[in-house]
Design an enzyme around this catalytic site. Structure first.
Site, PDB file in Angstrom:
ATOM      1  N   GLU A   1      -6.353   3.705  -5.878  1.00  0.00           N
ATOM      2  CA  GLU A   1      -7.706   3.900  -5.134  1.00  0.00           C
ATOM      3  C   GLU A   1      -8.443   4.989  -5.455  1.00  0.00           C
ATOM      4  OE1 GLU A   1      -9.717   4.214  -0.618  1.00  0.00           O
ATOM      5  OE2 GLU A   1      -7.544   5.295  -1.102  1.00  0.00           O
TER       6      GLU A   1
ATOM      7  N   ASP B   1       1.049  -1.248   0.241  1.00  0.00           N
ATOM      8  CA  ASP B   1       0.167   0.011   0.029  1.00  0.00           C
ATOM      9  C   ASP B   1       1.166   1.134  -0.116  1.00  0.00           C
ATOM     10  OD1 ASP B   1      -2.181   1.817   0.651  1.00  0.00           O
ATOM     11  OD2 ASP B   1      -3.331  -0.055   1.567  1.00  0.00           O
TER      12      ASP B   1
ATOM     13  N   ASP C   1      -2.940   4.875  -2.452  1.00  0.00           N
ATOM     14  CA  ASP C   1      -3.802   5.520  -1.682  1.00  0.00           C
ATOM     15  C   ASP C   1      -4.548   6.755  -2.314  1.00  0.00           C
ATOM     16  OD1 ASP C   1      -5.054   5.121   0.951  1.00  0.00           O
ATOM     17  OD2 ASP C   1      -4.213   7.035   1.477  1.00  0.00           O
TER      18      ASP C   1
ATOM     19  N   HIS D   1     -11.127  -2.015   3.824  1.00  0.00           N
ATOM     20  CA  HIS D   1     -11.176  -1.684   5.325  1.00  0.00           C
ATOM     21  C   HIS D   1     -11.730  -0.126   5.469  1.00  0.00           C
ATOM     22  CE1 HIS D   1      -8.301   0.361   2.997  1.00  0.00           C
ATOM     23  NE2 HIS D   1      -7.789   1.268   4.022  1.00  0.00           N
ATOM     24  N   ASP D   2     -12.376   0.081   4.639  1.00  0.00           N
ATOM     25  CA  ASP D   2     -13.210   1.543   4.501  1.00  0.00           C
ATOM     26  C   ASP D   2     -14.588   1.503   4.375  1.00  0.00           C
ATOM     27  OD1 ASP D   2     -10.552   2.975   5.074  1.00  0.00           O
ATOM     28  OD2 ASP D   2     -10.366   3.005   2.571  1.00  0.00           O
TER      29      ASP D   2
HETATM   30  C1  GLC Z   1      -7.521   5.856   1.932  1.00  0.00           C
HETATM   31  C2  GLC Z   1      -7.572   4.764   2.998  1.00  0.00           C
HETATM   32  C3  GLC Z   1      -7.916   4.925   4.076  1.00  0.00           C
HETATM   33  C4  GLC Z   1      -7.498   6.347   4.809  1.00  0.00           C
HETATM   34  C5  GLC Z   1      -7.399   7.399   3.955  1.00  0.00           C
HETATM   35  C6  GLC Z   1      -6.461   8.426   4.225  1.00  0.00           C
HETATM   36  O1  GLC Z   1      -8.966   6.236   1.550  1.00  0.00           O
HETATM   37  O2  GLC Z   1      -8.081   3.470   2.379  1.00  0.00           O
HETATM   38  O3  GLC Z   1      -8.086   3.795   5.032  1.00  0.00           O
HETATM   39  O4  GLC Z   1      -7.900   6.415   6.148  1.00  0.00           O
HETATM   40  O5  GLC Z   1      -6.744   6.851   2.679  1.00  0.00           O
HETATM   41  O6  GLC Z   1      -5.084   8.073   4.115  1.00  0.00           O
END
Ligand code: GLC
Length: 534
Positions: free
Chosen positions: A264, A99, A201, A325-326
């Protein structure tokens, strides 16, 4: 010829490292824990593991606030532990995806410390500093994704710095070539250690509007939604210049051969597909999160798949996600019976699927008592926290479900004594067995892993409940029928063809041959293969 590149034919499994396996008895998972559980992934039949961040971090956002991109946080282990993990993964033919968190660092990263030290600092421009608005307030109306303003005033210099997330996560300035070069070196550091790719990310956030214009009001804002949605994020992210920045990262990956760049991106389909870049020069796989948001109805999902397939650029490889995870767990969202249909959907659509750890044992909603809340977002905006989807993996019926010797950092499911890998692995009726069979089917049938996709028209009465499509490669045709509804249907198979039932979400249905019509139970999905002999 079927495509054989690993990240097209393979499947990805996401591990949230705090919650996979603890080996040192602190109630939080670690890298040796992941290594110890690689056999589960190999047995399950996935091809790659994506590990959420384990870099040195003060953990304000559980590792998405990085203080050193090239070090392992002691909570998770050491670089030697990482090297062992990658060697053991590769020994099992599993790829390893890291990641990469390039949009922001921790406030404790030495770059930010230096940037903040003075307006004349050499690294001042590595972050996004602006003078206050004429009234002394924040420079514009941009909001943080975790609630409140996205600007924090630094008392010493009188300027504000921008943070799309927590004030402890300042955004880097990706317009600065030195930032790009430094981050490319981070990629190389891990590529040299053998990693097979990166999930990047919030990649659509990297470039902000040059003029820092105010975001416009969002006319559709609903008060129960996170505060950030009060405005449409048209200037704070998804700027056209970001595509070239992603291309720069992708070029670094290509220095090392077949490494994958997954981005992402939470955007509607028409914007999402722009992230493949001109001539597919940007993200290999812009994460497709549409299934997380589309209403769980056959017609809605069928429409979505057709729309996405049609929007893909020439040669752009699709991908699908049911959870991460979100976002709420799939079993919590659609229920236990439909979670099986969802598994079949994910693993039979065209494109690279990403599985989220624990979905293979059907972990659903885990209520988090107020005194155990961990997620900073939950503290800022109650009801939006992500703790319920980050609970520990459940391995056996021993203490703490085999996850840890100590009390886990988040609670287990109430039914962990039966909902665990050990209990489900030899149960032919379990969701775990279903996942494993689907993965093996996908592997055995190129039509499923790399073949084409076409939707099948259905009578309107059926179409409300049933989603039907085919996958095909060479002479092989595989037909998938998914019942999203609570009633059984007789689905016509009008083409005079005999079909072998390869798999059903209902145990014990495989092996039959059907012709003319198939009786599909409520909440049932089946995979059929055109019988070549009949
Ligand atoms: C992404 C991650 C999330 C995190 C955010 C800030 O959306 O998946 O878990 O809190 O970025 O880094």
């Amino acid at each position: 010829m079927p495509e054989t590149i690993w990240w097209k034919s393979g499947t990805v499994y996401q591990v949230y490292p705090r919650s996979f396996q603890d080996t040192d008895g602190d109630g939080v998972g670690d890298l040796p824990g992941i290594t110890a559980r690689l056999d589960h992934l190999a047995w399950l039949g996935v091809d790659a593991v994506w590990i959420s961040p384990f870099y040195r971090s003060p953990m304000a956002d559980f590792g998405y606030d990085v203080a050193d991109y090239c070090a392992v946080d002691p909570l998770f282990g050491t670089l030697d532990d990482f090297d062992a993990l990658i060697a053991e993964a590769h020994r099992r033919k599993l790829k390893v995806i890291l990641d990469f968190v390039p949009n922001h660092t921790s406030i404790e990263h030495p770059w930010f410390v230096e940037s903040r030290a003075s307006r004349d600092s050499e690294k001042r421009d590595w972050y996004i500093w602006r003078d206050p608005a004429p009234d002394g307030g924040p420079p514009n109306n941009w909001l943080s994704n975790f609630g409140g303003p996205a600007w924090t005033r630094d008392e010493a210099s009188g300027q504000y710095y921008y943070h799309a997330f927590l004030s402890r996560q300042p955004d880097l300035n990706w317009r600065n070539p030195d930032v790009r070069a430094a981050m490319h070196d981070v990629l190389r550091f891990w590529l040299e250690r053998g990693v097979d790719g990166f999930r990047v990310d919030v990649i659509w956030h990297l470039i902000k509007d040059e003029g820092f214009r105010d975001n416009p009001e969002n006319p559709d804002f609903a008060p129960h939604r996170p505060g950030i949605e009060r405005f449409s994020q048209v200037y704070s992210c998804d700027r056209p210049e970001v595509i070239e920045v992603i291309g720069g990262m992708r070029a670094v990956l290509r220095e090392y051969g077949e490494r994958v760049l997954i981005g992402e991106i939470y955007l509607p389909i028409e914007r999402l597909v722009a992230y493949y870049g001109p001539d597919l020069s940007a993200a290999d796989l812009p994460f497709n999160f549409q299934l997380l948001e589309t209403p769980w109805r056959a017609d809605a999902v069928a429409g979505l798949v057709a729309e996405y397939e049609a929007a893909l650029p020439e040669g752009g490889w699709p991908n699908w996600v049911l959870g991460n995870h979100d976002r709420p767990r799939i079993a919590a969202r659609v229920g236990e019976a439909q979670a099986r249909v969802a598994a079949m959907l994910l693993l039979t659509l065209r494109g690279t699927p990403t599985l989220y750890y624990g979905d293979e044992i059907g972990i659903g909603d885990v209520p988090i008592p107020a005194d155990r809340v961990q997620d900073p977002w939950e503290r800022n905006e109650p009801g939006h926290g992500r703790d319920p989807v980050r609970t520990p993996m459940q391995w056996d019926d021993g203490p703490n479900a085999g996850f840890s010797r100590a009390e886990p950092w988040l609670p287990l499911t109430e039914d962990h004594e039966r909902r665990n890998v050990d209990a489900l692995r030899d149960d032919s009726r379990s969701i775990l067995t279903l996942y494993r069979r689907l993965l093996s089917l996908r592997r055995d049938h190129p039509a499923l892993s790399v073949g084409g996709w076409r939707g099948l028209p259905l009578d309107p009465a059926l179409a409300a409940d049933i989603f039907a499509y085919e996958r095909f490669e060479g002479d092989e045709i595989v037909r998938i029928l998914l019942n999203f509804g609570r009633t059984g249907w007789s689905v016509p198979l009008p083409d005079g063809q005999a079909w072998n039932v390869l798999l059903s979400t209902r145990p014990g249905q495989a092996g039959e041959t059907v012709r003319d019509a198939l009786t599909l139970g409520s909440d049932e999905g089946v995979v059929l293969r055109a019988d070549p002999s009949r």
